[in-house]
Design an enzyme around this catalytic site. Structure first.
Site, PDB file in Angstrom:
ATOM      1  NE  ARG A  18      35.818  37.302  39.629  1.00  0.00           N
ATOM      2  CZ  ARG A  18      35.814  35.972  39.517  1.00  0.00           C
ATOM      3  NH1 ARG A  18      36.172  35.427  38.377  1.00  0.00           N
ATOM      4  NH2 ARG A  18      35.476  35.207  40.517  1.00  0.00           N
ATOM      5  CG  ASP A  58      38.989  30.870  33.159  1.00  0.00           C
ATOM      6  OD1 ASP A  58      39.389  31.632  34.046  1.00  0.00           O
ATOM      7  OD2 ASP A  58      37.908  31.048  32.554  1.00  0.00           O
ATOM      8  CG  HIS A  90      30.431  32.919  28.383  1.00  0.00           C
ATOM      9  ND1 HIS A  90      30.361  34.114  29.039  1.00  0.00           N
ATOM     10  CD2 HIS A  90      30.999  32.040  29.251  1.00  0.00           C
ATOM     11  CE1 HIS A  90      30.850  33.986  30.259  1.00  0.00           C
ATOM     12  NE2 HIS A  90      31.252  32.745  30.416  1.00  0.00           N
ATOM     13  CB  SER A 113      36.341  38.482  32.639  1.00  0.00           C
ATOM     14  OG  SER A 113      35.925  38.147  33.941  1.00  0.00           O
ATOM     15  CD  GLN A 138      37.557  26.555  34.376  1.00  0.00           C
ATOM     16  OE1 GLN A 138      37.154  26.830  35.482  1.00  0.00           O
ATOM     17  NE2 GLN A 138      36.974  27.010  33.280  1.00  0.00           N
ATOM     18  CB  ALA A 154      27.461  37.104  34.128  1.00  0.00           C
ATOM     19  CG  LEU A 155      25.988  33.589  29.079  1.00  0.00           C
ATOM     20  CD1 LEU A 155      25.168  32.858  28.026  1.00  0.00           C
ATOM     21  CD2 LEU A 155      27.091  32.679  29.620  1.00  0.00           C
ATOM     22  CG  HIS A 156      31.886  37.535  28.383  1.00  0.00           C
ATOM     23  ND1 HIS A 156      32.674  36.777  27.553  1.00  0.00           N
ATOM     24  CD2 HIS A 156      32.223  37.193  29.639  1.00  0.00           C
ATOM     25  CE1 HIS A 156      33.473  36.029  28.276  1.00  0.00           C
ATOM     26  NE2 HIS A 156      33.216  36.246  29.556  1.00  0.00           N
TER      27      HIS A 156
HETATM   28  O1  PAF Z   1      34.797  28.702  33.714  1.00  0.00           O
HETATM   29  C1  PAF Z   1      33.702  28.713  34.300  1.00  0.00           C
HETATM   30  O2  PAF Z   1      32.816  29.515  34.042  1.00  0.00           O
HETATM   31  C2  PAF Z   1      33.477  27.702  35.410  1.00  0.00           C
HETATM   32  O3  PAF Z   1      34.629  27.464  36.135  1.00  0.00           O
HETATM   33  C3  PAF Z   1      32.854  26.393  34.901  1.00  0.00           C
HETATM   34  C4  PAF Z   1      33.799  25.650  33.987  1.00  0.00           C
HETATM   35  C5  PAF Z   1      31.555  26.674  34.195  1.00  0.00           C
HETATM   36  C6  PAF Z   1      32.566  25.470  36.094  1.00  0.00           C
HETATM   37  O4  PAF Z   1      31.676  26.052  36.986  1.00  0.00           O
END
Ligand code: PAF
Length: 281
Positions: free
Chosen positions: A187, A150, A37, A185, A153, A32-34
């Site tokens: 989402r 993120d 990404h 995102s 993350q 679901a790239l934006h």
């Molecule tokens: O940030 C994300 O899209 C995910 O958490 C990742 C790093 C691809 C791991 O599934």
């Protein structure tokens, strides 16, 4: 651009390139790239000889089965976007290709997985650690690119590569925003018109705090943010934390010499939006 579904086939191809001394950049995604990404891919293409992107909606990082079910999936559109961005390889594996056997590794990120996203999404970061470690084993990249939206993350992944001695450079890339400031995102696609209209208030309020940080105490700013966002009809704050930008320990006082991060999660109906701003970075 080549698309691989099988781990071994991708691994064999990348091994040859690595032996030729090619530098490999990697952008792991859940599809679901934006534009956010794509900026990671653009950066990787600039820094490396070969860029690999993966598209895998990783079940082990979803603590809410409904969220996993509803996660947008559009591989054809994603592939076209990656091709346009000059990505070289796409890895589009099935579950068994990523997890051929049960992973019994103990993933422990200490404080980093206990607060904020970790607190509200139990097990989430163990799942992220598991999939990213596995993807790194397959791709063996020199550089890997992650968005700073993120932020937690990003810290967890840095801790992962330190703990497991994975020889990859983790590159954090600035959050890409819509014209009105809303952090991009996957989402966002699920927001109703009304929710989409109010969602930019999250970043507007964070930017206001950043600009006027000295005017109030930590507690006052947290309350200010909750009052401001919860007063809107479509948004509800789940958390706001003002923390040390390296350890994610909550701070109670502002200190100019420390980098801080303000992280928030806000619900728009059932859609959970996160964002953050760095202070003194
Ligand atoms: O940030 C994300 O899209 C995910 O958490 C990742 C790093 C691809 C791991 O599934």
């Amino acid at each position: 651009m080549k698309v691989f579904k099988k781990t071994l086939e991708l691994k064999n191809e990348l091994d040859i390139l690595s032996k030729q001394g090619k530098k490999i950049g990697f952008v792991p995604t859940m599809g679901a790239l934006h534009h956010g990404h794509i900026e990671l891919v653009v950066r990787s293409v600039k820094d490396n000889d070969i860029t690999v992107a993966s598209i895998f909606v990783n079940p082990t990082q979803f603590n809410n089965p409904e969220d996993l079910k509803k996660y947008p999936r559009m591989p054809e559109k994603d592939i076209a976007m990656l091709e346009n961005a000059n990505c070289d390889y796409v890895f589009l594996p099935d579950y068994d290709e990523v997890y051929p056997k049960i992973d019994t590794t103990n993933y422990d990120f200490g404080m980093l997985e206990k607060v904020m996203e970790g607190k509200f999404r139990p097990g989430h970061f163990k799942g992220v650690g598991m999939v990213v470690k596995r993807l790194f084993e397959i791709v063996e990249p020199d550089n890997a690119y992650f968005g700073l939206k993120d932020y937690q993350q990003f810290l967890v992944i840095k801790s992962l590569v330190n703990q497991f001695d994975i020889p990859v450079n983790i590159v954090g890339c600035e959050t890409i925003r819509e014209h009105d400031g809303l952090a991009m995102s996957s989402r966002n696609l699920r927001l109703s018109d009304e929710q989409r209209k109010e969602a930019p208030e999250i970043y507007k309020s964070l930017s206001f705090i950043k600009k006027h940080i000295e005017d109030k105490s930590v507690l006052e700013w947290k309350q200010w943010f909750k009052d401001k966002i919860n007063a809107l009809s479509q948004l509800k704050v789940e958390y706001i934390e003002i923390s040390d930008a390296i350890t994610l320990e909550e701070v109670s006082l502002f200190d100019d010499s420390k980098s801080l991060v303000i992280c928030v999660a806000v619900f728009a109906g059932e859609i959970r939006l996160i964002d953050n701003v760095l202070i003194n970075d």
